[in-house]
Design an enzyme around this catalytic site. Structure first.
Site, PDB file in Angstrom:
ATOM      1  N   LYS A  32       9.392   0.915   3.964  1.00  0.00           N
ATOM      2  CA  LYS A  32       8.158   0.325   4.525  1.00  0.00           C
ATOM      3  C   LYS A  32       8.454  -1.030   5.164  1.00  0.00           C
ATOM      4  CE  LYS A  32       6.090   0.283   0.489  1.00  0.00           C
ATOM      5  NZ  LYS A  32       7.179   0.805  -0.381  1.00  0.00           N
TER       6      LYS A  32
ATOM      7  N   ARG B 255      -2.377   0.162  -3.142  1.00  0.00           N
ATOM      8  CA  ARG B 255      -1.483   0.831  -4.086  1.00  0.00           C
ATOM      9  C   ARG B 255      -2.248   1.566  -5.169  1.00  0.00           C
ATOM     10  NH1 ARG B 255       3.300  -2.561  -3.301  1.00  0.00           N
ATOM     11  NH2 ARG B 255       5.017  -1.704  -4.489  1.00  0.00           N
TER      12      ARG B 255
ATOM     13  N   ARG C 221      20.070  -2.773  -2.009  1.00  0.00           N
ATOM     14  CA  ARG C 221      19.341  -3.663  -1.090  1.00  0.00           C
ATOM     15  C   ARG C 221      19.753  -5.119  -1.304  1.00  0.00           C
ATOM     16  NH1 ARG C 221      12.979  -3.460  -0.819  1.00  0.00           N
ATOM     17  NH2 ARG C 221      13.172  -3.692  -3.076  1.00  0.00           N
TER      18      ARG C 221
ATOM     19  N   ARG D  72      17.044  -8.616  -5.361  1.00  0.00           N
ATOM     20  CA  ARG D  72      15.769  -8.855  -6.037  1.00  0.00           C
ATOM     21  C   ARG D  72      15.870  -8.551  -7.526  1.00  0.00           C
ATOM     22  NH1 ARG D  72      11.110  -6.016  -2.402  1.00  0.00           N
ATOM     23  NH2 ARG D  72      10.447  -5.309  -4.464  1.00  0.00           N
TER      24      ARG D  72
ATOM     25  N   ARG E 282       9.185   1.357 -11.644  1.00  0.00           N
ATOM     26  CA  ARG E 282       8.364   1.227 -10.427  1.00  0.00           C
ATOM     27  C   ARG E 282       8.077   2.603  -9.821  1.00  0.00           C
ATOM     28  NH1 ARG E 282      12.215  -2.463  -7.266  1.00  0.00           N
ATOM     29  NH2 ARG E 282      10.812  -2.178  -5.500  1.00  0.00           N
TER      30      ARG E 282
HETATM   31  P1  AP5 Z   1      12.818  -1.392   2.294  1.00  0.00           P
HETATM   32  O1  AP5 Z   1      12.400  -1.273   3.705  1.00  0.00           O
HETATM   33  O2  AP5 Z   1      13.021  -2.762   1.725  1.00  0.00           O
HETATM   34  O3  AP5 Z   1      11.865  -0.517   1.360  1.00  0.00           O
HETATM   35  P2  AP5 Z   1      10.354  -0.745   0.942  1.00  0.00           P
HETATM   36  O4  AP5 Z   1       9.662   0.568   1.074  1.00  0.00           O
HETATM   37  O5  AP5 Z   1       9.763  -1.906   1.647  1.00  0.00           O
HETATM   38  O6  AP5 Z   1      10.595  -1.027  -0.606  1.00  0.00           O
HETATM   39  P3  AP5 Z   1      10.081  -2.195  -1.582  1.00  0.00           P
HETATM   40  O7  AP5 Z   1      10.956  -2.124  -2.804  1.00  0.00           O
HETATM   41  O8  AP5 Z   1       9.997  -3.517  -0.926  1.00  0.00           O
HETATM   42  O9  AP5 Z   1       8.702  -1.668  -1.919  1.00  0.00           O
HETATM   43  P4  AP5 Z   1       7.901  -1.889  -3.163  1.00  0.00           P
HETATM   44  O10 AP5 Z   1       6.675  -1.214  -2.751  1.00  0.00           O
HETATM   45  O11 AP5 Z   1       8.451  -1.477  -4.464  1.00  0.00           O
HETATM   46  O12 AP5 Z   1       7.947  -3.472  -3.331  1.00  0.00           O
HETATM   47  P5  AP5 Z   1       6.924  -4.612  -2.975  1.00  0.00           P
HETATM   48  O13 AP5 Z   1       7.692  -5.755  -2.519  1.00  0.00           O
HETATM   49  O14 AP5 Z   1       5.806  -4.089  -2.140  1.00  0.00           O
HETATM   50  O15 AP5 Z   1      14.178  -0.550   2.135  1.00  0.00           O
HETATM   51  C1  AP5 Z   1      14.867  -0.498   0.882  1.00  0.00           C
HETATM   52  C2  AP5 Z   1      16.377  -0.451   1.143  1.00  0.00           C
HETATM   53  O16 AP5 Z   1      16.702   0.786   1.786  1.00  0.00           O
HETATM   54  C3  AP5 Z   1      16.902  -1.550   2.066  1.00  0.00           C
HETATM   55  O17 AP5 Z   1      18.162  -1.946   1.607  1.00  0.00           O
HETATM   56  C4  AP5 Z   1      17.020  -0.878   3.450  1.00  0.00           C
HETATM   57  O18 AP5 Z   1      18.066  -1.417   4.230  1.00  0.00           O
HETATM   58  C5  AP5 Z   1      17.322   0.567   3.057  1.00  0.00           C
HETATM   59  N1  AP5 Z   1      16.730   1.527   3.972  1.00  0.00           N
HETATM   60  C6  AP5 Z   1      15.489   1.481   4.545  1.00  0.00           C
HETATM   61  N2  AP5 Z   1      15.286   2.576   5.307  1.00  0.00           N
HETATM   62  C7  AP5 Z   1      16.399   3.339   5.183  1.00  0.00           C
HETATM   63  C8  AP5 Z   1      16.792   4.601   5.725  1.00  0.00           C
HETATM   64  N3  AP5 Z   1      15.981   5.291   6.551  1.00  0.00           N
HETATM   65  N4  AP5 Z   1      18.013   5.089   5.399  1.00  0.00           N
HETATM   66  C9  AP5 Z   1      18.848   4.388   4.559  1.00  0.00           C
HETATM   67  N5  AP5 Z   1      18.538   3.176   4.032  1.00  0.00           N
HETATM   68  C10 AP5 Z   1      17.324   2.668   4.330  1.00  0.00           C
HETATM   69  O19 AP5 Z   1       6.281  -4.915  -4.408  1.00  0.00           O
HETATM   70  C11 AP5 Z   1       7.011  -5.528  -5.447  1.00  0.00           C
HETATM   71  C12 AP5 Z   1       6.094  -5.729  -6.654  1.00  0.00           C
HETATM   72  O20 AP5 Z   1       4.979  -6.577  -6.294  1.00  0.00           O
HETATM   73  C13 AP5 Z   1       5.447  -4.464  -7.191  1.00  0.00           C
HETATM   74  O21 AP5 Z   1       6.298  -3.761  -8.094  1.00  0.00           O
HETATM   75  C14 AP5 Z   1       4.191  -5.026  -7.873  1.00  0.00           C
HETATM   76  O22 AP5 Z   1       4.493  -5.604  -9.112  1.00  0.00           O
HETATM   77  C15 AP5 Z   1       3.771  -6.133  -6.925  1.00  0.00           C
HETATM   78  N6  AP5 Z   1       2.837  -5.669  -5.879  1.00  0.00           N
HETATM   79  C16 AP5 Z   1       3.068  -5.643  -4.541  1.00  0.00           C
HETATM   80  N7  AP5 Z   1       1.997  -5.147  -3.891  1.00  0.00           N
HETATM   81  C17 AP5 Z   1       1.074  -4.854  -4.849  1.00  0.00           C
HETATM   82  C18 AP5 Z   1      -0.221  -4.282  -4.807  1.00  0.00           C
HETATM   83  N8  AP5 Z   1      -0.795  -3.906  -3.645  1.00  0.00           N
HETATM   84  N9  AP5 Z   1      -0.891  -4.115  -5.971  1.00  0.00           N
HETATM   85  C19 AP5 Z   1      -0.339  -4.491  -7.146  1.00  0.00           C
HETATM   86  N10 AP5 Z   1       0.894  -5.027  -7.266  1.00  0.00           N
HETATM   87  C20 AP5 Z   1       1.604  -5.205  -6.111  1.00  0.00           C
END
Ligand code: AP5
Length: 215
Positions: free
Chosen positions: A13, A88, A127, A160, A171
């Protein structure tokens, strides 16, 4: 373009959202990035969010709903936005809908990226993120030219805290229980586009742009 990027942790994402901000000149609103910045700054929001994030759980709905409602009011969202990591839960999706309605706006599209769970674990454990500019890398799939340093700004890359395997698996369970129901929520609303997120980054980008332009 008012867009939600949906998908499990590691689906890509953030990677795709960054590309879309350049393509459409609209902001990426990542609740994860907003919460991590608050944790790093030690604000009251960060203090509240930290324990939930460290445990791989979700920060309470009322907290994130308020953050996004405020963020959507800012001027740079006038031409649209990309929501990355929000909503979410069904409660967050309902609140977003009510909020947009109040603002006289509507979503254009909800894109769900589909990726197998073992690939997600491999992506997240590998990552790395730039401390200075936030650009994401992967040690194998998308490495920086100089190990440990950002190609764009030379900043130091870090892993991270929640990208340790045990927390990643938690997660993923939380995603299955609380976020996956949003797939049928938006499918029933007729606005869901499901894409193969297993393809290489550039191919996902291409199919995503094609889908959005056709919408
Ligand atoms: P990346 O693009 O970073 O993946 P992502 O989908 O953004 O994953 P996140 O881990 O950031 O999502 P998340 O939803 O768990 O975390 P968030 O920060 O929102 O890609 C990942 C890796 O893969 C990278 O190394 C990239 O290079 C590689 N990659 C990408 N595409 C690829 C491909 N096609 N092929 C190969 N490699 C690829 O949330 C963190 C925490 O915050 C949550 O756990 C929660 O505690 C809190 N939080 C955030 N939002 C909320 C909410 N709305 N409600 C409640 N709590 C929340």
């Amino acid at each position: 373009m008012k867009l939600i990027l949906l998908g499990p942790p590691g689906a890509g994402k953030g990677t795709q959202a960054k590309m879309l901000t350049d393509e459409f000149a609209i902001p990426q609103i990542s609740t994860g990035d907003i919460l991590r910045a608050a944790v790093n700054d030690g604000t009251p929001l960060g203090v509240k969010a930290k324990s939930f994030m460290d445990a791989g759980g979700l920060v309470p709905d009322e907290v994130v709903i308020g953050i996004v409602a405020e963020r959507l009011q800012q001027d740079d969202c006038g031409n649209g936005f990309i929501l990355d990591g929000f909503p979410r839960t069904v409660a967050q999706a309902d609140a977003l809908q009510a909020n947009l309605q109040q603002m006289g706006k509507d979503l254009d599209s909800v894109v769900a990226l589909q990726v197998d769970s073992e690939a997600l674990v491999e992506r997240l454990t590998g990552r790395r993120t730039c401390k200075a500019c936030g650009r994401g890398y992967h040690v194998s799939f998308d490495p920086s030219t100089k190990a440990g340093l950002c190609d764009d700004c030379g900043g130091e890359l870090f892993q991270r805290d929640d990208d340790r395997e045990e927390t990643i698996r938690k997660r993923l369970d939380v995603y299955d229980e609380q976020t996956a129901p949003l797939i049928s929520y938006y499918r029933d609303g007729g606005m869901l586009v499901e894409l193969d997120g297993m393809l290489p980054i550039a191919d996902v980008q291409e199919t995503l742009l094609t889908a959005l332009r056709a919408n």
